[in-house]
Scaffold this motif. Structure first.
Motif, short mmCIF file in Angstrom:
data_model
loop_
_atom_site.label_atom_id
_atom_site.label_comp_id
_atom_site.label_asym_id
_atom_site.label_seq_id
_atom_site.Cartn_x
_atom_site.Cartn_y
_atom_site.Cartn_z
N ARG A 279 0.83 -1.20 0.00
CA ARG A 279 0.00 0.00 0.00
C ARG A 279 0.86 1.25 0.00
O ARG A 279 0.63 2.19 -0.78
N LEU A 280 1.91 1.29 0.83
CA LEU A 280 2.78 2.47 0.90
C LEU A 280 3.58 2.64 -0.39
O LEU A 280 3.79 3.78 -0.84
N ALA A 281 4.00 1.52 -0.99
CA ALA A 281 4.73 1.62 -2.25
C ALA A 281 3.82 2.17 -3.35
O ALA A 281 4.27 3.00 -4.17
N GLY A 282 2.58 1.75 -3.36
CA GLY A 282 1.63 2.26 -4.34
C GLY A 282 1.37 3.74 -4.14
O GLY A 282 1.29 4.52 -5.10
N LYS A 283 1.27 4.18 -2.88
CA LYS A 283 1.08 5.60 -2.60
C LYS A 283 2.28 6.42 -3.06
O LYS A 283 2.14 7.50 -3.63
N ALA A 284 3.48 5.90 -2.80
CA ALA A 284 4.69 6.61 -3.22
C ALA A 284 4.76 6.71 -4.74
O ALA A 284 5.14 7.75 -5.29
N GLN A 285 4.38 5.63 -5.43
CA GLN A 285 4.40 5.64 -6.89
C GLN A 285 3.40 6.65 -7.45
O GLN A 285 3.70 7.39 -8.37
N ARG A 286 2.20 6.69 -6.86
CA ARG A 286 1.20 7.66 -7.31
C ARG A 286 1.66 9.09 -7.05
O ARG A 286 1.48 9.99 -7.87
N GLY A 287 2.30 9.32 -5.90
CA GLY A 287 2.83 10.65 -5.59
C GLY A 287 3.91 11.07 -6.56
O GLY A 287 3.96 12.22 -7.01
N GLN A 288 4.79 10.12 -6.91
CA GLN A 288 5.86 10.41 -7.87
C GLN A 288 5.26 10.74 -9.24
O GLN A 288 5.70 11.68 -9.90
N THR A 289 4.24 10.00 -9.65
CA THR A 289 3.58 10.27 -10.93
C THR A 289 2.99 11.67 -10.94
O THR A 289 3.14 12.41 -11.91
N LYS A 290 2.37 12.07 -9.85
CA LYS A 290 1.77 13.40 -9.79
C LYS A 290 2.83 14.49 -9.75
O LYS A 290 2.63 15.58 -10.31
#
Length: 140
Positions: A119-130
């Motif tokens: 879950r945290l890795a997915g959040k970090a990936q979405r943040g990086q994309t944004k």
């Protein structure tokens, strides 16, 4: 006699049926025949139901249950009164049968470490994309 299960059967005297004119397509015929069925069953005062089943039925938050504990089922799916009558009785039997089954107790669980990390890795990936989508206004 409406048979719900091997142990529960409801006598005809406890079921109240009212026939009304159904809405919808059917031409002039629909204005003359009373094919819709309203089936009423007094759950709160029925001697045919075991106490546990009665309590489960009354505890359900069902819009078909009145404040007095009467279950009202409208059947107008078919253009034939007999088929609507059978449909209403089948639906009543299904509702009562569902109340005979005891719901399993939910066991509270915690998320695993791996699921938290995913879950945290997915959040970090979405943040990086944004972050890559945004424009850096300090350089201009």
């Amino acid at each position: 006699m409406l048979i719900v299960s091997p142990t529960i059967s409801i006598p005809e005297g406890e079921l109240i049926e009212r026939f009304t004119r159904a809405d919808g397509p059917g031409g002039q015929h629909v204005n003359r025949t009373e094919s819709a069925v309203e089936l009423r069953f007094d759950v709160a005062n029925s001697p045919s139901l075991p106490d546990e089943v009665r309590e489960r039925l009354l505890a359900r938050r069902d819009r078909r249950m009145t404040d007095a504990g009467t279950l009202v089922i409208q059947a107008r799916r078919f253009r034939d009164q007999a088929r609507n009558r059978d449909d209403a009785r089948e639906r009543l039997a299904e509702i009562i049968h569902a109340a005979t089954l005891v719901a399993k107790k939910r066991v509270a669980t915690k998320p695993t470490r791996a699921s938290k990390e995913r879950r945290l890795a997915g959040k970090a990936q979405r943040g990086q994309t944004k972050r890559t989508r945004s424009r850096d206004w300090s350089r201009e």
